[in-house]
Design a protein around this motif. Structure first.
Motif, PDB file in Angstrom:
ATOM      1  N   THR A 232      37.751  27.249  41.342  1.00 19.91           N
ATOM      2  CA  THR A 232      38.794  27.473  40.840  1.00 19.91           C
ATOM      3  C   THR A 232      39.874  28.458  42.155  1.00 19.91           C
ATOM      4  N   LEU A 233      40.825  28.494  41.818  1.00 16.01           N
ATOM      5  CA  LEU A 233      41.290  29.349  42.904  1.00 16.01           C
ATOM      6  C   LEU A 233      41.920  30.972  42.042  1.00 16.01           C
ATOM      7  N   SER A 234      41.157  31.996  41.914  1.00 15.45           N
ATOM      8  CA  SER A 234      42.081  33.296  41.873  1.00 15.45           C
ATOM      9  C   SER A 234      42.506  34.236  42.875  1.00 15.45           C
ATOM     10  N   MET A 235      43.522  35.019  42.122  1.00 17.07           N
ATOM     11  CA  MET A 235      44.339  35.389  43.299  1.00 17.07           C
ATOM     12  C   MET A 235      44.326  37.012  43.128  1.00 17.07           C
ATOM     13  N   MET A 236      44.246  38.420  43.788  1.00 16.07           N
ATOM     14  CA  MET A 236      44.840  39.500  43.837  1.00 16.07           C
ATOM     15  C   MET A 236      45.908  40.099  44.607  1.00 16.07           C
ATOM     16  N   GLY A 237      47.133  40.598  43.438  1.00 10.30           N
ATOM     17  CA  GLY A 237      48.620  40.388  44.236  1.00 10.30           C
ATOM     18  C   GLY A 237      48.330  41.987  44.140  1.00 10.30           C
TER      19      GLY A 237
END
Length: 519
Positions: A232-237
């Motif tokens: 999976t891919l997770s992001m912090m913006g």
């Protein structure tokens, strides 16, 4: 005219695979002679040069560069041993080198080196038995020669093209099918749920500190998202200077503690800056030592006591994390380099997690290139890599500055790139806390609280939490989580106390930010 190294002509058909090889190597060698420091920006070895001239000149440049000579003159070559100098004279001496330098434009080096890499890929494909010389039928029904097609591509495009070809080969099942089963709820399935097989890798803690206590990371967030799942891919913006890169230090320490091997690729900060962050994090979180800050370590202001503490965390790192973190610093957001390095790390070195820092969100277009669409495309490419190599994918994204001041962050703050959310497992959005938000008398008060359990009723309730008004804080909004509940649903977010001097985020409470903007 240069000949090929011994055995090359016997291995590859000269009229097809070796045609034009001399100028391909000559362009790269000419750039290396102009600027030997380019050697440090490539992964070239002598084996990449299969002509006798290219092979010799590459080793000559490398030898001089290792002597710290970064502007090669004929005098430098004169000082080498007789055998090397003899070969140098045989090839035309300094006049030939000058000609090589004059026939190239160093601004085109990236193109020259990519052509060399592409040709190496073509030779490797041929050696491995791939059909690259006989015509094949394309998806549109037309016939074409693979070698001719590949020579119109970059090295990265060659890899992608062959991967796409392989997925079309008949093998009894669709490559797009990940799972197939006639549904039945067996005892084994129930047991797998009990065993927590769908739980991801926890980011709740990172081992034990010197006092024997748990080194907390993000226990509440980890519980909400059920850990980070491979594939999976997770992001912090967040906005510029929010601390996105520093936030990932805590996440990476937790992942390494669980045995993950991480490749960190950054276009934001140098390797040295990251190493300093890891050091002060371990000093604070593991050793409970806060006298040495990032600034002091950067400036070399290190006392004897500091030195002893540093030795302690050096040994701690060697014993617990050595070989689990690899970092690559790049100049700009070149996704072809990012993809190449992640692929190599997964296939050759067994890395299980990648962190990419940072995607930049711009509210404008450059020529015919819409940056928002490029960001969506690149994030999808990272998602594919995570799935393909079963890696935990993490990335940070910098939000557009005109949105700064938005109080309740959601996918809308990604503006035209909000489609990125669709492919993410988790999306977190972080911002600074304004002074008005921690003032109980202000209309912007964020109402910090902790959850407590009523022992008589067994129900949870919100207990107000008082925070230090002199502290520095960040709010983390969970915009998307596979656990289901997110900040937009329940109006709640995580409140962190931020210690930038030691690269530490502490989960201290939940809070309820207001909607709207603050100037």
């Amino acid at each position: 005219m240069s000949d090929f190294l011994s055995g090359v002509r016997e291995k590859y058909p000269e009229d097809i695979l070796l045609k034009g090889r001399l100028p391909v190597e000559g362009n790269v060698i000419g750039c290396f002679f102009q600027d030997p420091l380019l050697l440090e920006e490539t992964t070239c070895t002598k084996d990449d040069f299969i002509t006798e001239d290219g092979h010799f000149y590459f080793q000559l440049i490398k030898m001089l560069h290792e002597k710290k000579i970064n502007e090669i003159t004929e005098v430098d070559i004169l000082e080498l041993n007789a055998e090397i100098y003899g070969k140098y004279e045989e090839l035309g001496g300094w006049d030939t080198i000058e000609q090589l330098k004059e026939t190239v434009n160093i601004k085109n080096f990236d193109t020259y080196i990519d052509v060399l890499y592409r040709e190496a890929l073509i030779l490797n494909l041929y050696s491995d038995g791939f059909n690259i010389t006989k015509p094949i039928t394309l998806d549109n029904g037309k016939k074409a020669s693979p070698i001719k097609l590949m020579r119109r591509m970059t090295s990265e495009e060659v890899l992608d093209w062959w991967e796409s070809r392989l997925t079309t080969y008949g093998n009894g099942y669709s490559s797009k099918i990940l799972e197939e089963e006639t549904i039945d709820f067996t005892d084994e399935f129930i047991q797998s749920c009990k065993d927590g097989e769908e739980m991801g890798v926890s980011i709740a803690s990172a081992g034990i500190d010197i006092n024997g206590d748990t080194i907390n990371c993000f226990p509440f967030l980890s519980n909400q998202i059920s850990g980070l799942l491979p594939g999976t891919l997770s992001m912090m913006g967040g906005f510029s200077s929010t601390g996105k890169s520093t936030w990932f230090i805590t996440v990476m320490m937790a992942l390494m503690d669980k045995g993950q091997k991480i490749i960190l690729i950054s276009n934001e900060e140098s390797i040295k800056k990251y190493k300093i962050k890891f050091l002060v994090w371990m000093l604070g979180k593991r050793n409970r030592y806060f006298k040495l800050t990032k600034k002091k370590l950067t400036n070399g202001d290190i006392s004897d006591e500091d030195r002893e503490q540093l030795r302690s965390v050096q040994e701690y790192w060697k014993e617990n994390y050595n070989g689990r973190l690899k970092m690559i610093s790049i100049n700009d957001a070149d996704m072809s380099i990012v993809k190449k390095k992640i692929r190599e790390a997964a296939l050759r070195e067994g890395y299980t997690c990648f962190v990419y820092d940072t995607f930049k969100l711009e509210e404008q277009s450059f020529g015919d290139k819409r940056t928002d669409l490029a960001l969506v495309h690149d994030s999808r490419e990272l998602h594919k890599l995570a799935m393909k190599y079963n890696m935990i994918g993490l990335a940070s994204i910098q939000l557009a500055e005109y949105l700064r001041g938005t109080l309740f962050l959601s996918a809308q703050t990604l503006s035209a790139s909000k489609q990125v959310k669709e492919i993410l497992e988790n999306l977190w959005l972080m911002r600074n806390v304004y002074s008005e938000e921690i003032d109980p008398k202000s209309k912007y008060f964020i109402r910090p609280y902790r959850l407590k359990k009523n022992e008589e009723t067994g129900k949870w309730y919100e207990e107000p939490y008082e925070i230090d008004s002199t502290g520095i804080y960040r709010i983390n909004f969970v915009e998307k989580s596979r656990g289901g509940s997110n900040s937009s649903d329940n109006g709640s977010a995580y409140l962190y106390k931020y210690d930038g001097d030691h690269s530490i985020f502490r989960e201290i409470a939940y809070c309820r930010p207001k909607h709207g903007r603050i100037e």
